[in-house]
Motif scaffolding. Sequence first.
Motif, PDB file in Angstrom:
ATOM      1  N   TRP A  28      76.933  48.864 -16.069  1.00 10.92           N
ATOM      2  CA  TRP A  28      75.356  49.305 -15.557  1.00 10.92           C
ATOM      3  C   TRP A  28      75.354  50.818 -15.865  1.00 10.92           C
ATOM      4  N   ARG A  29      74.130  51.215 -16.338  1.00 11.96           N
ATOM      5  CA  ARG A  29      73.517  52.661 -16.220  1.00 11.96           C
ATOM      6  C   ARG A  29      72.534  52.731 -15.365  1.00 11.96           C
ATOM      7  N   THR A  30      72.561  53.814 -14.577  1.00  6.02           N
ATOM      8  CA  THR A  30      71.666  54.012 -13.676  1.00  6.02           C
ATOM      9  C   THR A  30      70.412  54.565 -14.077  1.00  6.02           C
ATOM     10  N   LEU A  31      69.201  54.480 -13.966  1.00  7.02           N
ATOM     11  CA  LEU A  31      67.816  54.889 -14.547  1.00  7.02           C
ATOM     12  C   LEU A  31      66.911  54.992 -13.357  1.00  7.02           C
ATOM     13  N   GLY A  32      67.066  56.033 -12.876  1.00  8.15           N
ATOM     14  CA  GLY A  32      66.097  56.381 -11.717  1.00  8.15           C
ATOM     15  C   GLY A  32      66.343  55.566 -10.614  1.00  8.15           C
ATOM     16  N   LEU A  57      63.558  49.275 -17.850  1.00  9.97           N
ATOM     17  CA  LEU A  57      62.946  50.486 -18.581  1.00  9.97           C
ATOM     18  C   LEU A  57      61.380  50.690 -17.951  1.00  9.97           C
ATOM     19  N   PRO A  58      60.987  52.008 -17.804  1.00  6.07           N
ATOM     20  CA  PRO A  58      59.513  52.044 -17.377  1.00  6.07           C
ATOM     21  C   PRO A  58      58.605  51.327 -18.453  1.00  6.07           C
ATOM     22  N   ARG A  59      57.382  51.166 -17.998  1.00  7.22           N
ATOM     23  CA  ARG A  59      56.186  50.818 -18.832  1.00  7.22           C
ATOM     24  C   ARG A  59      55.055  50.682 -17.586  1.00  7.22           C
ATOM     25  N   LEU A 105      55.420  50.933 -23.389  1.00  8.88           N
ATOM     26  CA  LEU A 105      56.727  50.711 -23.250  1.00  8.88           C
ATOM     27  C   LEU A 105      57.631  52.077 -23.491  1.00  8.88           C
ATOM     28  N   SER A 106      58.525  52.187 -22.564  1.00  7.21           N
ATOM     29  CA  SER A 106      59.472  53.510 -22.630  1.00  7.21           C
ATOM     30  C   SER A 106      60.198  53.523 -24.073  1.00  7.21           C
ATOM     31  N   ALA A 107      60.928  54.651 -24.280  1.00  6.39           N
ATOM     32  CA  ALA A 107      62.016  54.560 -25.024  1.00  6.39           C
ATOM     33  C   ALA A 107      63.009  53.878 -24.414  1.00  6.39           C
ATOM     34  N   PHE A 108      64.296  53.693 -25.199  1.00 14.78           N
ATOM     35  CA  PHE A 108      65.333  53.101 -24.606  1.00 14.78           C
ATOM     36  C   PHE A 108      66.120  53.978 -23.774  1.00 14.78           C
ATOM     37  N   ASP A 109      65.954  55.276 -23.658  1.00 17.48           N
ATOM     38  CA  ASP A 109      66.564  56.170 -22.885  1.00 17.48           C
ATOM     39  C   ASP A 109      66.318  55.960 -21.486  1.00 17.48           C
ATOM     40  N   GLY A 110      65.024  55.603 -21.009  1.00 13.20           N
ATOM     41  CA  GLY A 110      64.582  55.162 -19.933  1.00 13.20           C
ATOM     42  C   GLY A 110      63.806  56.373 -19.355  1.00 13.20           C
ATOM     43  N   ASN A 111      63.497  57.381 -20.177  1.00 10.95           N
ATOM     44  CA  ASN A 111      63.007  58.516 -19.275  1.00 10.95           C
ATOM     45  C   ASN A 111      61.390  58.212 -18.865  1.00 10.95           C
ATOM     46  N   GLU A 112      61.397  58.490 -17.614  1.00  6.75           N
ATOM     47  CA  GLU A 112      60.111  57.997 -16.977  1.00  6.75           C
ATOM     48  C   GLU A 112      59.128  59.001 -16.623  1.00  6.75           C
ATOM     49  N   PHE A 115      55.734  58.710 -17.689  1.00  5.51           N
ATOM     50  CA  PHE A 115      54.964  57.602 -16.954  1.00  5.51           C
ATOM     51  C   PHE A 115      54.720  57.874 -15.498  1.00  5.51           C
ATOM     52  N   SER A 116      55.636  58.618 -14.789  1.00  7.36           N
ATOM     53  CA  SER A 116      55.312  59.139 -13.411  1.00  7.36           C
ATOM     54  C   SER A 116      54.367  60.153 -13.281  1.00  7.36           C
TER      55      SER A 116
END
Length: 231
Positions: A28-32, A57-59, A105-112, A115-116
């Motif tokens: 698991w990789r923590t994303l936010g 992932l963010p959307r 839809l966000s990129a796969f790096d999950g950078n939000e 979006f925030s």
Amino acid sequence: MSDTAASPPLTRARTPLAHILAERGAHWRTLGDTAAATKLSTSPALDELAIVDLSPLPRIGFKGRGTIEAMRARGLLVEAEPNRLFPQDDGSLCLVLAPSEVLILSAFDGNESRFSEWEQTFRLDDEECTYPLPRRDSHAWLAVTGRRAPAMFAKLCGVDLRLGKFPNHAIAQTSVARINAIVARSDRGETPVFHLLADIASALYLSSCLLDAAREYGGEFAGLDRLESLT
């Protein structure tokens, strides 16, 4: 953001498929405030058929008659062309569902961060004739990859998703396993990739239908790292 092999970490938000992925030895990789399954013990060939959970992932969605103009003002490359996907320079995807509605839809790096910012700075007083929709809360997000994906979808979906009939960057708003869904094609290199979004409350049912159909073609769940590796 290091990967850990264990039960899903205790985070505020969790993918509805967490226990299915944990059973497959997920790292698991923590994303936010959530975590994504990166590596799994299952190892299907992504160029043949695989299913990847992207729900962590963010959307975000936007809707209203001024939506396209508002998206351009935010730096997105997009046209008012319904059922068309527009890739962005940062790896994110903008899906135009109608001239007045988009899903990003966000990129796969999950950078939000972006979006925030959009959520926190949006103001009705700006009179942009659009408003945000919390699609992360409403829609599960899966990616189905590989040349056998259209054959698998033929068992679950009435739309012809064969590669010669459903071109790259096309969108179908349809039914998959009798659930209203959005299917959007955005290939990674030579590998076909179909993004599938549907009611998050039905995610377990949908994933079980996908997995049952995929196994006929050697398909299984794969981790996010495999999808990131496709170029």
